[in-house]
Design a protein around this motif. Structure first.
Motif, PDB file in Angstrom:
ATOM      1  N   ARG A 117       0.837  -1.198   0.000  1.00 20.14           N
ATOM      2  CA  ARG A 117       0.000   0.000   0.000  1.00 20.14           C
ATOM      3  C   ARG A 117       0.871   1.248   0.000  1.00 20.14           C
ATOM      4  O   ARG A 117       0.598   2.213  -0.706  1.00 20.14           O
ATOM      5  N   GLN A 136      -5.734   2.017   9.560  1.00 19.52           N
ATOM      6  CA  GLN A 136      -5.151   0.677   9.617  1.00 19.52           C
ATOM      7  C   GLN A 136      -5.104  -0.020   8.259  1.00 19.52           C
ATOM      8  O   GLN A 136      -4.068  -0.506   7.843  1.00 19.52           O
ATOM      9  N   ASP A 137      -6.226  -0.059   7.548  1.00 18.28           N
ATOM     10  CA  ASP A 137      -6.288  -0.780   6.271  1.00 18.28           C
ATOM     11  C   ASP A 137      -6.466   0.116   5.051  1.00 18.28           C
ATOM     12  O   ASP A 137      -6.495  -0.379   3.933  1.00 18.28           O
ATOM     13  N   VAL A 138      -6.635   1.424   5.261  1.00 23.68           N
ATOM     14  CA  VAL A 138      -6.938   2.328   4.150  1.00 23.68           C
ATOM     15  C   VAL A 138      -6.119   3.610   4.270  1.00 23.68           C
ATOM     16  O   VAL A 138      -5.969   4.156   5.353  1.00 23.68           O
ATOM     17  N   SER A 166      -6.926   0.582  -0.422  1.00 18.15           N
ATOM     18  CA  SER A 166      -7.125  -0.475   0.562  1.00 18.15           C
ATOM     19  C   SER A 166      -6.166  -1.632   0.322  1.00 18.15           C
ATOM     20  O   SER A 166      -5.907  -2.006  -0.824  1.00 18.15           O
ATOM     21  N   ALA A 167      -5.671  -2.193   1.407  1.00 23.59           N
ATOM     22  CA  ALA A 167      -4.768  -3.343   1.332  1.00 23.59           C
ATOM     23  C   ALA A 167      -5.497  -4.587   1.831  1.00 23.59           C
ATOM     24  O   ALA A 167      -6.477  -4.504   2.566  1.00 23.59           O
ATOM     25  N   LYS A 210      -6.264  -7.863   4.011  1.00 24.30           N
ATOM     26  CA  LYS A 210      -6.191  -8.085   5.458  1.00 24.30           C
ATOM     27  C   LYS A 210      -5.006  -8.976   5.834  1.00 24.30           C
ATOM     28  O   LYS A 210      -4.335  -8.735   6.814  1.00 24.30           O
ATOM     29  N   ASN A 246       0.026  -6.967   3.176  1.00 20.87           N
ATOM     30  CA  ASN A 246      -0.012  -5.552   2.816  1.00 20.87           C
ATOM     31  C   ASN A 246       0.102  -5.396   1.299  1.00 20.87           C
ATOM     32  O   ASN A 246       1.037  -4.804   0.797  1.00 20.87           O
ATOM     33  N   ASP A 258      -5.686 -13.675  -1.571  1.00 18.68           N
ATOM     34  CA  ASP A 258      -6.132 -13.480  -0.191  1.00 18.68           C
ATOM     35  C   ASP A 258      -7.176 -14.526   0.192  1.00 18.68           C
ATOM     36  O   ASP A 258      -7.122 -15.113   1.267  1.00 18.68           O
TER      37      ASP A 258
END
Length: 192
Positions: free
Chosen positions: A35, A54-56, A74-75, A77, A80, A184
């Motif tokens: 990311r 955290q994720d964005v 966004s990455a 979960k 990364n 993922d």
């Protein structure tokens, strides 16, 4: 010896097929890598970082000829790796402006990627909305279903009309990379 050679050739052919798959691109940049690396490339393209969660990571800038767009990177979960991009175009308080922007973006995507895989354009009411003000009320009440989806080998692009702040709506565009999302999912299924 012959079976080994055939097995090796089959393995190599399948490996080349996997390597030949492409990632979906956003502004010419593949949705792949970390990311942080992707955000760096977007900053180099003129976007400004607004905040990182955290994720964005949220950015702002010009996209598809429109200024003041908000971009969410966004990455995955589990890793990364960039997997999704969401673009929120500026708010509109007029149905005519909102609808025109939606149609214009859909037309451009259709010109670039071909016919959409899915398309919905309706309001969830019994009768045709009589005027623009009523249509905007339906947008706010989440009774507006305008969505167009482009499904390609590299991923999926979705354009929709969403309700925004105080009697406004906006067009949302989402990019979802197929390779990273499948990786993922495969990693998650290994846990089962």
């Amino acid at each position: 010896m012959g079976k080994r050679l055939v097995s090796l050739l089959i393995f190599l052919a399948s490996a080349v097929g996997v390597l030949a798959q492409d990632h979906l691109k956003f502004k010419g940049v593949p949705l792949d890598g970390t990311r942080e690396a992707f955000v760096f490339r977007m900053k180099s393209a003129g976007f400004k970082e607004v905040r990182k969660e955290q994720d964005v990571t949220l950015l702002t800038g010009e996209f598809a000829g429109r200024k003041d767009c908000q971009i969410g990177v966004s990455a995955l979960k589990t890793r990364n790796l960039v997997s999704r991009i969401a673009v929120a175009f500026p708010n509109h308080s007029s149905w005519q402006e909102l609808h025109e922007e939606y149609v214009d973006l859909v037309d451009m995507l259709t010109e670039k990627y071909g016919a959409p895989a899915e398309q919905v354009a309706r309001f969830e009411v019994q009768t045709t909305p009589p005027d623009d003000a009523y249509r905007m009320t339906l947008v706010q009440l989440d009774k507006c279903r305008y969505r167009t989806v482009y499904d390609m080998a590299a991923g999926r692009i979705e354009v929709s009309i969403e309700h925004g702040e105080l009697e406004a709506g906006f067009v949302m565009m989402k990019y979802v990379d197929r390779l990273n999302n499948e990786a993922d999912r495969k990693a998650a299924m290994e846990d089962l």
